[in-house]
Write a protein that holds these residues in place. Structure first.
Motif, PDB file in Angstrom:
ATOM      1  N   ILE A  84     -13.498  33.738  63.229  1.00  0.00           N
ATOM      2  CA  ILE A  84     -12.624  33.892  64.124  1.00  0.00           C
ATOM      3  C   ILE A  84     -13.263  33.804  65.622  1.00  0.00           C
ATOM      4  O   ILE A  84     -12.602  34.083  66.515  1.00  0.00           O
ATOM      5  N   GLY A  85     -14.436  33.692  65.767  1.00  0.00           N
ATOM      6  CA  GLY A  85     -15.432  33.329  66.509  1.00  0.00           C
ATOM      7  C   GLY A  85     -15.905  34.864  67.389  1.00  0.00           C
ATOM      8  O   GLY A  85     -16.433  34.721  68.395  1.00  0.00           O
ATOM      9  N   VAL A  86     -15.555  36.011  66.831  1.00  0.00           N
ATOM     10  CA  VAL A  86     -16.184  37.204  67.415  1.00  0.00           C
ATOM     11  C   VAL A  86     -16.792  37.870  66.461  1.00  0.00           C
ATOM     12  O   VAL A  86     -16.525  37.950  65.157  1.00  0.00           O
ATOM     13  N   PRO A  87     -17.764  38.881  66.955  1.00  0.00           N
ATOM     14  CA  PRO A  87     -18.575  39.509  66.010  1.00  0.00           C
ATOM     15  C   PRO A  87     -17.552  40.719  65.408  1.00  0.00           C
ATOM     16  O   PRO A  87     -16.525  41.243  66.152  1.00  0.00           O
ATOM     17  N   ALA A 108     -16.823  36.835  54.121  1.00  0.00           N
ATOM     18  CA  ALA A 108     -16.082  35.585  54.330  1.00  0.00           C
ATOM     19  C   ALA A 108     -15.775  35.513  55.880  1.00  0.00           C
ATOM     20  O   ALA A 108     -15.517  34.589  56.412  1.00  0.00           O
ATOM     21  N   ARG A 109     -15.632  36.640  56.512  1.00  0.00           N
ATOM     22  CA  ARG A 109     -15.437  36.890  58.023  1.00  0.00           C
ATOM     23  C   ARG A 109     -16.864  37.205  58.971  1.00  0.00           C
ATOM     24  O   ARG A 109     -16.755  37.342  60.086  1.00  0.00           O
ATOM     25  N   GLY A 110     -17.962  37.217  57.997  1.00  0.00           N
ATOM     26  CA  GLY A 110     -19.377  37.303  58.821  1.00  0.00           C
ATOM     27  C   GLY A 110     -19.345  38.628  59.437  1.00  0.00           C
ATOM     28  O   GLY A 110     -19.974  38.889  60.800  1.00  0.00           O
ATOM     29  N   ALA A 111     -18.637  39.619  58.890  1.00  0.00           N
ATOM     30  CA  ALA A 111     -18.516  40.914  59.454  1.00  0.00           C
ATOM     31  C   ALA A 111     -19.694  41.940  58.738  1.00  0.00           C
ATOM     32  O   ALA A 111     -20.258  41.946  57.797  1.00  0.00           O
ATOM     33  N   ALA A 112     -20.048  42.988  59.652  1.00  0.00           N
ATOM     34  CA  ALA A 112     -21.054  43.905  59.457  1.00  0.00           C
ATOM     35  C   ALA A 112     -20.136  45.068  58.797  1.00  0.00           C
ATOM     36  O   ALA A 112     -19.031  45.044  58.843  1.00  0.00           O
ATOM     37  N   LEU A 122     -23.594  49.575  67.455  1.00  0.00           N
ATOM     38  CA  LEU A 122     -22.504  48.783  68.337  1.00  0.00           C
ATOM     39  C   LEU A 122     -23.415  48.781  69.376  1.00  0.00           C
ATOM     40  O   LEU A 122     -23.040  47.416  69.798  1.00  0.00           O
ATOM     41  N   ALA A 123     -24.312  49.347  69.622  1.00  0.00           N
ATOM     42  CA  ALA A 123     -25.096  49.132  70.903  1.00  0.00           C
ATOM     43  C   ALA A 123     -25.885  48.011  70.675  1.00  0.00           C
ATOM     44  O   ALA A 123     -26.273  46.971  71.615  1.00  0.00           O
ATOM     45  N   HIS A 124     -26.232  47.825  69.694  1.00  0.00           N
ATOM     46  CA  HIS A 124     -27.116  46.517  69.354  1.00  0.00           C
ATOM     47  C   HIS A 124     -26.237  45.359  69.449  1.00  0.00           C
ATOM     48  O   HIS A 124     -26.628  44.186  69.895  1.00  0.00           O
ATOM     49  N   ARG A 125     -25.128  45.388  68.848  1.00  0.00           N
ATOM     50  CA  ARG A 125     -24.252  44.101  68.948  1.00  0.00           C
ATOM     51  C   ARG A 125     -23.552  43.840  70.378  1.00  0.00           C
ATOM     52  O   ARG A 125     -23.585  42.707  70.746  1.00  0.00           O
ATOM     53  N   VAL A 126     -23.104  44.973  70.907  1.00  0.00           N
ATOM     54  CA  VAL A 126     -22.540  44.698  72.250  1.00  0.00           C
ATOM     55  C   VAL A 126     -23.497  44.494  73.616  1.00  0.00           C
ATOM     56  O   VAL A 126     -23.620  43.516  74.267  1.00  0.00           O
ATOM     57  N   TYR A 127     -24.933  45.343  73.650  1.00  0.00           N
ATOM     58  CA  TYR A 127     -25.887  45.151  74.581  1.00  0.00           C
ATOM     59  C   TYR A 127     -27.077  44.526  74.235  1.00  0.00           C
ATOM     60  O   TYR A 127     -27.966  44.377  74.884  1.00  0.00           O
ATOM     61  N   THR A 162     -24.580  42.409  59.815  1.00  0.00           N
ATOM     62  CA  THR A 162     -24.021  41.132  59.965  1.00  0.00           C
ATOM     63  C   THR A 162     -25.009  40.086  59.772  1.00  0.00           C
ATOM     64  O   THR A 162     -26.270  40.304  59.894  1.00  0.00           O
ATOM     65  N   GLY A 163     -25.000  39.259  58.486  1.00  0.00           N
ATOM     66  CA  GLY A 163     -25.738  38.157  58.140  1.00  0.00           C
ATOM     67  C   GLY A 163     -26.662  38.788  56.787  1.00  0.00           C
ATOM     68  O   GLY A 163     -27.399  37.922  56.523  1.00  0.00           O
ATOM     69  N   TRP A 164     -26.726  39.745  56.474  1.00  0.00           N
ATOM     70  CA  TRP A 164     -27.575  40.529  55.429  1.00  0.00           C
ATOM     71  C   TRP A 164     -27.112  40.183  54.130  1.00  0.00           C
ATOM     72  O   TRP A 164     -27.963  39.724  53.425  1.00  0.00           O
ATOM     73  N   ASP A 165     -25.722  40.265  53.866  1.00  0.00           N
ATOM     74  CA  ASP A 165     -25.156  40.101  52.621  1.00  0.00           C
ATOM     75  C   ASP A 165     -25.176  38.753  52.016  1.00  0.00           C
ATOM     76  O   ASP A 165     -25.189  37.656  53.013  1.00  0.00           O
ATOM     77  N   SER A 166     -25.084  38.623  50.730  1.00  0.00           N
ATOM     78  CA  SER A 166     -25.061  37.069  50.074  1.00  0.00           C
ATOM     79  C   SER A 166     -23.969  37.375  48.882  1.00  0.00           C
ATOM     80  O   SER A 166     -23.864  38.432  48.484  1.00  0.00           O
ATOM     81  N   THR A 167     -23.506  36.072  48.455  1.00  0.00           N
ATOM     82  CA  THR A 167     -22.793  36.316  46.976  1.00  0.00           C
ATOM     83  C   THR A 167     -23.755  36.832  46.028  1.00  0.00           C
ATOM     84  O   THR A 167     -23.155  37.548  45.216  1.00  0.00           O
ATOM     85  N   GLN A 168     -24.912  36.255  46.064  1.00  0.00           N
ATOM     86  CA  GLN A 168     -25.787  36.868  44.828  1.00  0.00           C
ATOM     87  C   GLN A 168     -25.941  38.247  44.883  1.00  0.00           C
ATOM     88  O   GLN A 168     -25.995  39.166  43.929  1.00  0.00           O
TER      89      GLN A 168
END
Length: 174
Positions: free
Chosen positions: A29-32, A64-68, A87-92, A112-118
């Motif tokens: 959806i284009g937002v974190p 599926a949504r690229g969410a943490a 939150l501070a990491h993602r926002v600032y 975000t980005g750490w997980d995988s289907t495996q």
């Protein structure tokens, strides 16, 4: 010389061109997004297999949504400070050096980005034939929903009118 072990070639990879795995970011959806499961201290009556099943489905949702994903408990003070730091990491764009934590069912943290289907499929290996949501899960969910106070559907117009009245009341009191 081709094949010489002392010769190194620097290969620069453009990460924006690397294709994603099949199930990753399929609903962008284009937002974190950060999925926060609160009151994780209240699931003491659930079995480990039920907690693993919940984690399996929630992690697939997040992937599926690229969410943490983070589990928190204000009462037990679990991951509340970690949520603030993330939150501070993602926002600032502040540094965040905490590694993912998936060992304890009460304090999950998956950036975000750490997980995988495996990685998610490892959970499925311990849950034979319980991956689809079952009638037992529906029963647990209905018990949880029954314990919540009833909510009334509110139209957008009623909500905005109520909000306008609250603002007017607060302006009168100041």
């Amino acid at each position: 010389m081709h094949g010489d072990p002392e010769t190194t070639h620097d290969v620069e990879i453009d990460l924006s061109q690397v294709p994603l795995e099949p199930a990753v970011l399929t609903k962008n959806i284009g937002v974190p997004i950060i999925v926060v499961l609160t009151k994780c201290d209240l699931h003491t009556e659930l079995k480990v297999s039920q907690l693993s099943k919940i984690q399996y489905h929630v992690r697939n949702f997040c992937l599926a949504r690229g969410a943490a994903l983070i589990y928190t408990s204000g009462k037990e003070n679990l991951n509340t400070h970690m949520l603030y730091k993330y939150l501070a990491h993602r926002v600032y764009n502040l540094p965040f050096a905490q590694a993912a934590c998936i060992v304890n069912h009460h304090s999950i943290l998956i950036p975000t980005g750490w997980d995988s289907t495996q990685k998610i499929d490892i959970i499925a290996e311990d849950l034979p034939d319980t991956l689809p949501i079952t009638a037992e899960d529906d029963d647990i969910m209905s018990q949880v929903l029954a314990s919540l106070p009833p909510t009334e559907d509110e139209t957008e117009e009623n909500f905005l009118s109520r909000l306008e009245n609250m603002i007017a009341d607060s302006a009168k009191s100041t």
